[in-house]
Design a protein around this motif. Structure first.
Motif, PDB file in Angstrom:
ATOM      1  N   LEU A  56     -12.585  43.640  30.596  1.00  0.00           N
ATOM      2  CA  LEU A  56     -12.984  42.289  31.182  1.00  0.00           C
ATOM      3  C   LEU A  56     -13.908  42.470  32.470  1.00  0.00           C
ATOM      4  CD1 LEU A  56     -12.053  39.697  31.920  1.00  0.00           C
ATOM      5  CD2 LEU A  56     -10.095  40.651  33.167  1.00  0.00           C
ATOM      6  N   ALA A  57     -13.798  43.891  33.097  1.00  0.00           N
ATOM      7  CA  ALA A  57     -14.675  44.291  34.118  1.00  0.00           C
ATOM      8  C   ALA A  57     -16.061  44.203  33.701  1.00  0.00           C
ATOM      9  CB  ALA A  57     -14.139  45.392  34.996  1.00  0.00           C
ATOM     10  N   LYS A  58     -16.284  44.730  32.482  1.00  0.00           N
ATOM     11  CA  LYS A  58     -17.720  44.979  31.927  1.00  0.00           C
ATOM     12  C   LYS A  58     -18.252  43.433  31.595  1.00  0.00           C
ATOM     13  CE  LYS A  58     -21.171  46.914  30.066  1.00  0.00           C
ATOM     14  NZ  LYS A  58     -22.180  47.605  30.872  1.00  0.00           N
ATOM     15  N   VAL A  59     -17.374  42.679  30.975  1.00  0.00           N
ATOM     16  CA  VAL A  59     -17.568  41.079  30.748  1.00  0.00           C
ATOM     17  C   VAL A  59     -18.066  40.400  31.871  1.00  0.00           C
ATOM     18  CG1 VAL A  59     -17.016  38.852  29.737  1.00  0.00           C
ATOM     19  CG2 VAL A  59     -16.726  41.019  28.374  1.00  0.00           C
ATOM     20  N   GLU A  62     -21.299  41.121  33.635  1.00  0.00           N
ATOM     21  CA  GLU A  62     -22.626  40.734  32.830  1.00  0.00           C
ATOM     22  C   GLU A  62     -22.576  39.182  33.373  1.00  0.00           C
ATOM     23  OE1 GLU A  62     -24.760  42.404  30.940  1.00  0.00           O
ATOM     24  OE2 GLU A  62     -23.519  44.275  31.308  1.00  0.00           O
ATOM     25  N   LEU A  63     -21.657  38.573  33.565  1.00  0.00           N
ATOM     26  CA  LEU A  63     -21.963  37.194  34.211  1.00  0.00           C
ATOM     27  C   LEU A  63     -22.430  36.910  35.470  1.00  0.00           C
ATOM     28  CD1 LEU A  63     -18.544  35.669  32.562  1.00  0.00           C
ATOM     29  CD2 LEU A  63     -20.908  35.640  31.556  1.00  0.00           C
TER      30      LEU A  63
END
Length: 64
Positions: A56-59, A62-63
């Motif tokens: 979740l942190a990675k996604v 990216e946003l």
């Protein structure tokens, strides 16, 4: 004390993963910590571990 018991539980899970030769683990609760993830990763150098929290942190990174 509760934290120590939880980490001990994960140490037992790590040993089960070793015995059963598991190669891939999905930690599907956002409440799992990096300490718990690290214990699971100690089961073997080839084990793949996906943490919901890290995914979740990675996604989100990216946003932003």
């Amino acid at each position: 004390m509760e934290r120590m018991r939880i980490l001990k539980d994960f140490e037992e899970i790590r040993e089960r993963i070793r015995r059963e030769n598991v190669g891939f683990v999905i930690m599907d609760c956002i409440g799992y910590t990096d300490a718990q993830r690290n214990i699971i990763r100690e089961a073997g150098e080839n084990i793949k571990v996906i943490s919901t929290r890290r995914a979740l942190a990675k996604v989100l990174s990216e946003l932003i």
